[in-house]
Design a protein around this motif. Structure first.
Motif, short mmCIF file in Angstrom:
data_model
loop_
_atom_site.label_atom_id
_atom_site.label_comp_id
_atom_site.label_asym_id
_atom_site.label_seq_id
_atom_site.Cartn_x
_atom_site.Cartn_y
_atom_site.Cartn_z
N ILE A 164 -41.41 -9.87 -11.56
CA ILE A 164 -41.00 -10.39 -12.92
C ILE A 164 -41.93 -10.89 -13.96
N HIS A 165 -41.86 -10.18 -15.15
CA HIS A 165 -43.03 -10.45 -16.14
C HIS A 165 -42.94 -11.86 -16.78
N THR A 167 -42.90 -12.87 -19.37
CA THR A 167 -41.91 -12.88 -20.80
C THR A 167 -40.73 -12.58 -20.90
N THR A 168 -40.28 -12.33 -19.37
CA THR A 168 -38.63 -12.34 -19.20
C THR A 168 -38.10 -13.63 -18.50
N ASP A 171 -35.32 -15.23 -20.29
CA ASP A 171 -33.96 -14.59 -20.57
C ASP A 171 -33.08 -15.08 -19.30
N VAL A 174 -32.07 -12.30 -16.89
CA VAL A 174 -32.95 -11.72 -15.88
C VAL A 174 -33.46 -12.67 -14.95
N SER A 213 -35.68 -2.84 -14.83
CA SER A 213 -36.27 -1.96 -15.59
C SER A 213 -37.62 -1.32 -15.17
N HIS A 241 -29.33 -5.46 -17.63
CA HIS A 241 -30.46 -5.07 -17.23
C HIS A 241 -30.14 -4.01 -16.12
#
Length: 262
Positions: A164-165, A167-168, A171, A174, A213, A241
């Motif tokens: 999981i990045h 930046t997400t 959210d 996510v 993604s 997503h």
């Protein structure tokens, strides 16, 4: 670095795939040993090197010579529109951040797909010398030895490889599904190479895999290998997503339930 790969057009698709991933991995390793410049794409962790580009270029050149009618899609921009209805999907260095950091957990990966889906996948890890191959009507092998079909294990007894990045994380569409899946497994692991993770699922070293993604080059090689080892895969659209999941059949079904309930 002057390199040319010689392979006959009569080679089978399976043997060609193994040749290409082992050759790409060897080239990337040699180039890293000689010193590489690292460039950044979308973030500090999204990196690319001359080894990625050189290995992908040589894979593309070889495919254009021995499979001229097939399409090509590469992570680093390789592209060719074929006429056969088949496309080779290339990831010359999967786990580039690990690769440039000197970690062993990276690989070269390749898939062949047609109108009906993925035909075969091949993954080679230079640090261990291991090579996975599997696909439609092609039971998964590790270094040429056929793997035992994946046995059912409940999700609670499985590790889950995932990513999981950062930046997400803000959210909730996510983060909440991701946390729901993580809460159902024995332990999560973030290794940093999707094709290596999925190959490890096929061997039973890792129980399940989940990531959202996911690009074709990070998914198709491992999807083919997992399915040909008796595992299951799924692509699920949930809360805006697209989630990619893989594992033994029982654990995958339980993982799906947790995702869809989140």
């Amino acid at each position: 670095m002057s390199v040319e790969w010689n392979v006959e057009p009569s080679v089978s698709d399976a043997d060609l795939a193994v040749f290409l991933v082992t050759s790409a991995g060897s080239l990337a390793s040699r180039m890293r040993d000689e010193g590489l410049r690292t460039d950044f794409k979308t973030s500090i962790s999204d990196v690319v090197t001359a080894a990625d580009r050189a290995a992908e270029e040589l894979v593309m050149q070889t495919l254009r010579r021995v499979r001229p009618d097939d399409g090509i899609l590469g992570e680093e921009g390789a592209a060719h529109t074929g006429t056969s209805g088949r496309t080779w999907v290339i990831d010359p260095v999967d786990g580039t951040y690990n690769f440039v950091s000197g970690l062993a957990y990276w690989c070269s990966a390749l898939a062949l797909r047609d109108e009906d889906g993925v035909v075969l996948g091949a993954v080679h890890q230079p640090s261990s010398g291991e090579t996975w191959l599997g696909g439609r009507d092609l039971p998964t092998t590790l270094d040429g030895k056929e793997l035992e079909p994946l046995a059912d294990r409940p999700l609670a007894e499985c590790s889950m490889a995932t990513y999981i990045h950062p930046t997400t994380l803000t959210d909730p569409d996510v983060l909440q599904p991701w946390l729901a899946m993580v809460a159902g497994v024995a332990t999560p692991r973030l290794f940093g190479s999707g094709s290596m993770d999925l190959s490890s699922v096929a061997t039973g070293r890792i129980g399940v895999w989940a990531q959202h993604s996911t690009a074709e080059w990070d998914w198709l090689p491992g999807q083919a290998i997992v399915e040909a080892a008796g595992g299951r895969t799924a692509v699920v659209h949930h809360r805006g997503h697209r989630w990619h999941l893989a594992g033994n059949p029982l654990a995958l079904e339980q993982l799906l339930q947790r995702l869809q309930a989140s």
